[in-house]
Design an enzyme around this catalytic site. Structure first.
Site, short mmCIF file in Angstrom:
data_model
loop_
_atom_site.label_atom_id
_atom_site.label_comp_id
_atom_site.label_asym_id
_atom_site.label_seq_id
_atom_site.Cartn_x
_atom_site.Cartn_y
_atom_site.Cartn_z
N ASP A 71 -3.16 3.36 -4.40
CA ASP A 71 -3.69 2.91 -3.09
C ASP A 71 -4.13 4.45 -2.18
OD1 ASP A 71 -3.47 0.17 -3.36
OD2 ASP A 71 -1.47 0.05 -2.50
N ASP A 117 4.25 -2.28 -5.45
CA ASP A 117 4.07 -1.39 -4.05
C ASP A 117 5.44 -0.68 -3.93
OD1 ASP A 117 1.39 -1.66 -3.97
OD2 ASP A 117 1.68 -3.50 -2.44
#
Length: 193
Positions: free
Chosen positions: A145, A129
Site C-alpha cells: 500500500d 495488513d
C-alpha cells in the site's frame, strides 16, 4: 531504417522499473511473512508509541476494508494493472517515471499475491495488513500500500511539473499575446477632435 528516439526502448528505465518493482514486492512479501510468523491476528505492538504500531489484520476488501464481498473484483483489477504496466513499460524513457511505475507494479503485485494465494481461497485471499499510524489515518496498511501511495504522489508531482514519459518537460502555455498589426496598416485610425 533507423528507429527514432521516440520509439527506442530505454533499457535504463526498464531496469529501474524492474529493480524497484522487485524490491518493493520483496519487501512487502518478506514483511508480511514475518508478521504472519511472529504475530497473532489482532495483536497490537507499539513500535514508536502512538506514532507507529504493528497491528495484524487480514483484509478481505480494499482500503478501510471497503467492499469486503468483492475481493475477486480487486484481483481482476490488480491483474489488469499488472498487464497494463508490463505492456506500457516500453514507452517509458524517464527514470523518474520508471520509479513511479516500478513502485506501482511492486505494490499491486504484493497485494495481488495475497489475494491469489492466501486464505480463504484462490483469487479471494485476504491481504495481510499490519502498519498502523493512528495519528495520520485510521487505516491499517502494508508495504505494498505504501508503494502504491508513493507512486501516486510521484505521478501527480511529475504530471503537475509537466514531465513527460521521455523525461522532457512540457513547455508551460505561453500567455496569449495579440498579433502585431502589419507594418503598412496603421494600428488605429485617428479619432476626430
Amino acid at each position: 531504417m533507423a528507429r527514432n528516439s521516440s520509439t527506442k526502448v530505454s533499457f535504463r528505465a526498464l531496469l529501474v522499473l524492474a529493480l524497484v518493482a522487485v524490491g518493493g514486492y520483496a519487501l512487502d512479501q518478506i514483511s508480511k511473512a514475518l508478521v504472519v510468523r511472529v504475530m497473532t491476528e489482532g495483536e497490537n505492538v507499539r513500535v514508536l508509541g502512538d506514532v507507529l504500531q504493528w497491528h495484524f489484520v487480514r483484509n478481505p476488501g480494499a482500503a478501510f476494508s471497503f467492499a469486503t464481498g468483492l475481493t475477486w473484483v480487486f484481483s481482476l483489477i490488480a491483474a489488469g494493472v499488472v498487464v497494463f504496466i508490463v505492456l506500457f513499460a516500453r514507452r517509458i524513457r524517464s527514470t523518474r517515471w520508471a520509479l513511479v511505475f516500478g513502485l506501482l507494479l511492486g505494490g499491486v503485485l504484493g497485494n495481488l499475491t495475497d489475494r491469489l494465494f492466501r486464505e480463504p481461497t484462490f483469487g479471494m485471499g485476504h491481504v495481510i495488513d499490519f502498519i498502523y499510524t493512528p495519528w495520520m489515518m485510521p487505516a491499517i496498511y502494508n508495504v505494498a500500500d505504501c508503494c502504491i501511495v508513493v507512486s501516486m504522489v510521484l505521478f501527480m508531482l511529475l504530471t503537475l511539473r509537466g514531465i513527460g514519459l521521455d523525461g522532457t518537460r512540457t513547455p508551460a502555455a505561453a500567455p496569449s499575446v495579440p498579433a502585431a498589426a502589419p507594418a503598412d496598416v496603421p494600428a488605429a485610425l485617428p479619432t476626430p477632435h
